[in-house]
Design a protein around this motif. Sequence first.
Motif, mmCIF file in Angstrom:
data_model
loop_
_atom_site.group_PDB
_atom_site.id
_atom_site.type_symbol
_atom_site.label_atom_id
_atom_site.label_comp_id
_atom_site.label_asym_id
_atom_site.label_seq_id
_atom_site.Cartn_x
_atom_site.Cartn_y
_atom_site.Cartn_z
ATOM 1 N N SER A 20 69.150 -66.499 102.408
ATOM 2 C CA SER A 20 68.740 -66.373 101.183
ATOM 3 C C SER A 20 67.332 -66.696 100.942
ATOM 4 C CB SER A 20 69.773 -66.855 100.331
ATOM 5 O OG SER A 20 69.275 -66.746 98.969
ATOM 6 N N GLY A 21 67.068 -67.853 101.150
ATOM 7 C CA GLY A 21 65.906 -68.515 101.145
ATOM 8 C C GLY A 21 64.725 -67.846 101.683
ATOM 9 N N GLN A 22 64.866 -67.509 103.076
ATOM 10 C CA GLN A 22 63.889 -66.854 103.685
ATOM 11 C C GLN A 22 63.500 -65.568 103.347
ATOM 12 O OE1 GLN A 22 61.678 -68.164 106.670
ATOM 13 N NE2 GLN A 22 62.094 -69.363 105.067
ATOM 14 N N SER A 23 64.571 -64.785 103.095
ATOM 15 C CA SER A 23 64.204 -63.348 102.442
ATOM 16 C C SER A 23 63.827 -63.228 101.277
ATOM 17 C CB SER A 23 65.606 -62.638 102.509
ATOM 18 O OG SER A 23 66.685 -63.245 101.985
ATOM 19 N N SER A 24 64.175 -64.211 100.414
ATOM 20 C CA SER A 24 63.387 -64.130 98.830
ATOM 21 C C SER A 24 62.025 -64.818 99.072
ATOM 22 C CB SER A 24 64.156 -64.825 97.954
ATOM 23 O OG SER A 24 64.653 -66.130 98.516
ATOM 24 N N THR A 25 61.832 -65.732 99.770
ATOM 25 C CA THR A 25 60.209 -66.005 99.861
ATOM 26 C C THR A 25 59.515 -65.294 100.482
ATOM 27 O OG1 THR A 25 60.778 -67.176 101.879
ATOM 28 C CG2 THR A 25 60.754 -68.607 99.931
ATOM 29 N N LEU A 47 68.989 -60.047 106.881
ATOM 30 C CA LEU A 47 69.149 -61.247 106.160
ATOM 31 C C LEU A 47 70.132 -61.307 105.221
ATOM 32 C CD1 LEU A 47 65.711 -62.889 106.248
ATOM 33 C CD2 LEU A 47 67.350 -63.506 107.801
ATOM 34 N N VAL A 48 69.759 -60.083 104.371
ATOM 35 C CA VAL A 48 70.748 -59.829 103.175
ATOM 36 C C VAL A 48 72.362 -59.728 103.906
ATOM 37 C CG1 VAL A 48 71.512 -57.958 101.370
ATOM 38 C CG2 VAL A 48 69.298 -58.692 101.678
ATOM 39 N N LEU A 49 72.637 -58.793 104.790
ATOM 40 C CA LEU A 49 73.983 -58.837 105.370
ATOM 41 C C LEU A 49 74.356 -60.416 105.777
ATOM 42 C CD1 LEU A 49 73.616 -55.637 107.400
ATOM 43 C CD2 LEU A 49 74.574 -56.007 105.136
ATOM 44 N N VAL A 50 73.508 -60.995 106.328
ATOM 45 C CA VAL A 50 73.948 -62.435 106.844
ATOM 46 C C VAL A 50 74.374 -63.214 105.525
ATOM 47 C CG1 VAL A 50 73.139 -64.653 107.729
ATOM 48 C CG2 VAL A 50 72.433 -62.553 108.789
ATOM 49 N N VAL A 51 73.802 -63.214 104.525
ATOM 50 C CA VAL A 51 74.203 -63.798 103.163
ATOM 51 C C VAL A 51 75.662 -63.258 102.756
ATOM 52 C CG1 VAL A 51 73.564 -64.266 100.915
ATOM 53 C CG2 VAL A 51 71.760 -64.044 102.439
ATOM 54 N N GLY A 52 75.631 -62.008 103.020
ATOM 55 C CA GLY A 52 76.868 -61.322 102.392
ATOM 56 C C GLY A 52 78.108 -61.794 103.348
ATOM 57 N N GLY A 53 77.863 -61.607 104.606
ATOM 58 C CA GLY A 53 78.876 -61.761 105.493
ATOM 59 C C GLY A 53 79.396 -63.305 105.349
ATOM 60 N N CYS A 54 78.503 -64.306 105.298
ATOM 61 C CA CYS A 54 78.859 -65.675 105.349
ATOM 62 C C CYS A 54 79.693 -66.119 104.101
ATOM 63 C CB CYS A 54 77.537 -66.807 105.225
ATOM 64 S SG CYS A 54 76.754 -66.707 106.778
ATOM 65 N N PHE A 55 79.378 -65.539 103.038
ATOM 66 C CA PHE A 55 80.014 -65.943 101.786
ATOM 67 C C PHE A 55 81.280 -65.188 101.815
ATOM 68 C CE2 PHE A 55 76.564 -68.060 99.843
ATOM 69 C CZ PHE A 55 76.907 -68.862 98.919
ATOM 70 N N CYS A 56 81.498 -64.054 102.112
ATOM 71 C CA CYS A 56 82.724 -63.083 102.267
ATOM 72 C C CYS A 56 83.749 -63.856 103.252
ATOM 73 C CB CYS A 56 82.428 -61.758 102.786
ATOM 74 S SG CYS A 56 81.571 -60.637 101.558
ATOM 75 N N SER A 57 83.187 -64.501 104.415
ATOM 76 C CA SER A 57 83.982 -65.285 105.365
ATOM 77 C C SER A 57 84.494 -66.341 104.461
ATOM 78 C CB SER A 57 83.277 -65.634 106.494
ATOM 79 O OG SER A 57 82.650 -64.601 107.073
ATOM 80 N N VAL A 58 83.566 -67.070 103.809
ATOM 81 C CA VAL A 58 84.289 -68.243 102.920
ATOM 82 C C VAL A 58 85.172 -67.837 101.771
ATOM 83 C CG1 VAL A 58 83.446 -70.291 101.690
ATOM 84 C CG2 VAL A 58 82.301 -69.692 103.515
ATOM 85 N N MET A 59 84.961 -66.878 101.362
ATOM 86 C CA MET A 59 85.953 -66.232 100.302
ATOM 87 C C MET A 59 87.210 -65.865 100.817
ATOM 88 S SD MET A 59 85.365 -63.271 97.444
ATOM 89 C CE MET A 59 85.553 -61.752 98.639
ATOM 90 N N ALA A 60 87.202 -65.311 101.976
ATOM 91 C CA ALA A 60 88.420 -65.075 102.667
ATOM 92 C C ALA A 60 89.315 -66.166 102.988
ATOM 93 C CB ALA A 60 88.173 -64.270 103.904
ATOM 94 N N HIS A 61 88.773 -67.387 103.393
ATOM 95 C CA HIS A 61 89.316 -68.626 103.383
ATOM 96 C C HIS A 61 89.911 -69.395 102.253
ATOM 97 C CE1 HIS A 61 90.868 -71.876 106.047
ATOM 98 N NE2 HIS A 61 90.218 -72.614 105.264
ATOM 99 N N ALA A 62 88.840 -69.042 101.233
ATOM 100 C CA ALA A 62 89.177 -69.679 99.634
ATOM 101 C C ALA A 62 90.217 -69.186 99.088
ATOM 102 C CB ALA A 62 87.995 -69.776 98.956
ATOM 103 N N ARG A 63 90.496 -67.611 99.543
ATOM 104 C CA ARG A 63 91.610 -66.770 98.858
ATOM 105 C C ARG A 63 91.748 -67.007 97.191
ATOM 106 N NH1 ARG A 63 96.667 -68.338 103.163
ATOM 107 N NH2 ARG A 63 95.551 -67.771 104.883
#
Length: 510
Positions: free
Chosen positions: A306-311, A157-173
């Motif tokens: 993020s929510g599921q892993s932290s709960t 789940l941590v890797l999912v959070v990181g992968g999603c935001f890194c993908s969005v960051m790559a597009h936000a540039r």
Amino acid sequence: MALVQIQETPLWKKLLSYVGPGFLVSVAYLDPGNLETDLQAGANHKYELLWIVLVGLIFAFIIQSRSANLGVATGKHLSEHCRMEYPKPVNYCLWILAEVAVIAADIPEVIGTAFAINILFHVPIWGGVLLAGLSTLLLLGIQRYGIRKLEVAIGGLVLVVGGCFCSVMAHARPSAKDVVTGMFVPKLNGDGATRDAIALLGALIMPHNLFLHSALVTSRKIPHSFDAIRSASKYFIIESGLALFIALLINVAVVSVSGSVCSNPHASSQNKDHCEDITLESASFLLKNALGNWSSKLYAVSLLASGQSSTVTGTYAGQYIMQGFLDLKMRLWLRNLVTRCIAIAPSLMVCIIGGSSGAARLIIIASMILSFELPFALIPLLRFTSSKAKMGAHRSSIMVTLLSWLLGFGSICINIYFLSSSLIGWMTNNDMPKTGSILAGVVIFPVMMLYAAMLVYLMTKRESSDSSTRGPQQSTNNTPTTDTTGLEGGTNFSSTQRAHEIEVVDIAYA
């Protein structure tokens, strides 16, 4: 109750045997509350507060390493030490405060999960809260198949959070140069920079995390010898450092995404309005308008993970807190259910009554509660890890002790400042009549005096001389002995006591 066996050779397998506790702990630095604070910091100050994220996670690493060291060296976790060290009235107060901290930490996690379910499947917020509680219990059921399975699930789940935001960051540039500059060149420019910096630091250290880390490390089977304990502490430090480094990268990605989107000179007026006051819900609309619908969906997936892993980790911490402070005998499934119901009730009531706006306000209140709570976990931890009676040869060195207390004192001051400024701001800017504000002040002042007195007591209390609180600190031989948790690395107890403790903890690591 089987423990995780450490593979001595080859070296990479030995290190891999220790991987797990740090990743469960790192989830607290990626919870929805942290994500919201990161998004707002990037929206308000672009990349200028990234250095605060870096400093905060370095501090978190030092404090978490102390927590892990306590569990490894003594075979007991923080709440157990509190029960043995303090009188019953103080112990019960600390337990109640720890339970409140779990509930406060759980609020943004549950609400964040509910927002994610709403974005992805259009389920009402209150329905998302119920689903969050149910799915958390199902995920916790994985622990029946062994702690390693749960660690792998949370790591995924941590890797999912990181992968999603890194993908969005790559597009936000975002500008790589500006990001690096923001991380290593301290700045506090612009309106509200100090406030946002304090909010970033206050959101990082979670009180329940200090209880959790000291308990998770006892899941490894460590020989009761000076060298083995020292080696285990070293490997747990490496593992924690790796996990928190990944958490740092994800936090940097979150700040960079909002910083890039909100600093775009061609942003629409609607996007600018979202940037002024970002919430977990409005962030999806901001990303959808700025980067496209796919970015909103990725954000929702990351928020859900993020929510599921932290709960899950919050509920896990609640189990150890209840067992450690109260020494309760309770079946695992019942303890899971009680902890989850206690934590989820406030979020459910507010979401039913106040909807999404009420849920957003509840997150702010939760952050204030966590700021209030932190010293009651941090001070005992720092005292125990610097104690020769409890840690013996494994106690923190003078340099580490001074650094830990300096950082701890700074963190406490920051949190008290955040708490007091928030209370003063609320009292001066609310719609209550003047008499109501005066009455609130009359009530709050004694509470603050009691709060200060409690902190002074925790810092100055004379240490208990009861030998039962002492771990394997004086041991320098290689002869294994058995401890209360089934580790070969903790305090010596009778077989009756050990059986009793195993029945209390009752967590299936097989």
